[in-house]
Write a protein that holds these residues in place. Structure first.
Motif, PDB file in Angstrom:
ATOM      1  N   MET A   1       0.816  -1.190   0.000  1.00  0.00           N
ATOM      2  CA  MET A   1       0.000   0.000   0.000  1.00  0.00           C
ATOM      3  C   MET A   1       0.865   1.261   0.000  1.00  0.00           C
ATOM      4  O   MET A   1       0.406   2.293  -0.440  1.00  0.00           O
ATOM      5  N   ARG A   2       2.076   1.179   0.513  1.00  0.00           N
ATOM      6  CA  ARG A   2       2.916   2.377   0.554  1.00  0.00           C
ATOM      7  C   ARG A   2       3.249   2.890  -0.832  1.00  0.00           C
ATOM      8  O   ARG A   2       3.197   4.082  -1.085  1.00  0.00           O
ATOM      9  N   SER A   3       3.596   1.979  -1.735  1.00  0.00           N
ATOM     10  CA  SER A   3       4.023   2.433  -3.055  1.00  0.00           C
ATOM     11  C   SER A   3       2.848   2.872  -3.922  1.00  0.00           C
ATOM     12  O   SER A   3       2.971   3.819  -4.684  1.00  0.00           O
ATOM     13  N   ASP A   4       1.684   2.200  -3.807  1.00  0.00           N
ATOM     14  CA  ASP A   4       0.513   2.568  -4.601  1.00  0.00           C
ATOM     15  C   ASP A   4      -0.759   2.160  -3.856  1.00  0.00           C
ATOM     16  O   ASP A   4      -1.274   1.072  -4.054  1.00  0.00           O
ATOM     17  N   PRO A   5      -1.278   3.034  -2.980  1.00  0.00           N
ATOM     18  CA  PRO A   5      -2.457   2.679  -2.192  1.00  0.00           C
ATOM     19  C   PRO A   5      -3.713   2.505  -3.036  1.00  0.00           C
ATOM     20  O   PRO A   5      -4.683   1.914  -2.583  1.00  0.00           O
ATOM     21  N   PHE A  32      -8.813   3.368   4.968  1.00  0.00           N
ATOM     22  CA  PHE A  32      -7.590   4.134   5.184  1.00  0.00           C
ATOM     23  C   PHE A  32      -7.786   5.566   4.742  1.00  0.00           C
ATOM     24  O   PHE A  32      -8.708   5.897   3.999  1.00  0.00           O
ATOM     25  N   ILE A  34      -5.454   9.256   3.586  1.00  0.00           N
ATOM     26  CA  ILE A  34      -4.175   9.729   3.067  1.00  0.00           C
ATOM     27  C   ILE A  34      -4.008  11.178   3.504  1.00  0.00           C
ATOM     28  O   ILE A  34      -4.892  12.003   3.291  1.00  0.00           O
ATOM     29  N   GLU A  37       1.862  12.565   2.073  1.00  0.00           N
ATOM     30  CA  GLU A  37       2.390  11.368   1.431  1.00  0.00           C
ATOM     31  C   GLU A  37       2.198  10.126   2.286  1.00  0.00           C
ATOM     32  O   GLU A  37       2.628   9.040   1.911  1.00  0.00           O
ATOM     33  N   ASP A  38       1.544  10.275   3.443  1.00  0.00           N
ATOM     34  CA  ASP A  38       1.383   9.165   4.382  1.00  0.00           C
ATOM     35  C   ASP A  38       0.025   8.499   4.227  1.00  0.00           C
ATOM     36  O   ASP A  38      -0.995   9.161   4.024  1.00  0.00           O
ATOM     37  N   VAL A  39       0.023   7.177   4.349  1.00  0.00           N
ATOM     38  CA  VAL A  39      -1.194   6.372   4.316  1.00  0.00           C
ATOM     39  C   VAL A  39      -1.448   5.879   5.730  1.00  0.00           C
ATOM     40  O   VAL A  39      -0.568   5.275   6.342  1.00  0.00           O
ATOM     41  N   TYR A  40      -2.659   6.144   6.255  1.00  0.00           N
ATOM     42  CA  TYR A  40      -3.012   5.750   7.620  1.00  0.00           C
ATOM     43  C   TYR A  40      -4.100   4.694   7.596  1.00  0.00           C
ATOM     44  O   TYR A  40      -5.164   4.912   7.011  1.00  0.00           O
TER      45      TYR A  40
END
Length: 62
Positions: A1-5, A32, A34, A37-40
């Motif tokens: 998910m970090r590279s392409d959520p 989730f 965004i 640049e962070d995904v939570y």
């Protein structure tokens, strides 16, 4: 998910959960958000209850 959520079955949820995205993984859902640049990861669980739980949490936060 970090590279392409957004890879896979991902949609943005409708109000009152419009700040969240949903990723489907079988009968489970990953909710989730965004920020920058962070995904939570907000919630993860069976589709039968995860949306109702998210709505209750959103009412308590907002």
């Amino acid at each position: 998910m970090r590279s392409d959520p957004f890879k896979g079955d991902v949609i943005r949820l409708k109000p009152p959960l419009q700040r969240l995205y949903r990723k489907r993984i079988g009968n489970d859902r990953v909710l989730f958000s965004i920020r920058g640049e962070d995904v939570y990861l907000e919630l993860m669980g069976d589709r039968s209850y995860v949306y109702e739980l998210a709505k209750r949490l959103e009412r308590n936060i907002g």
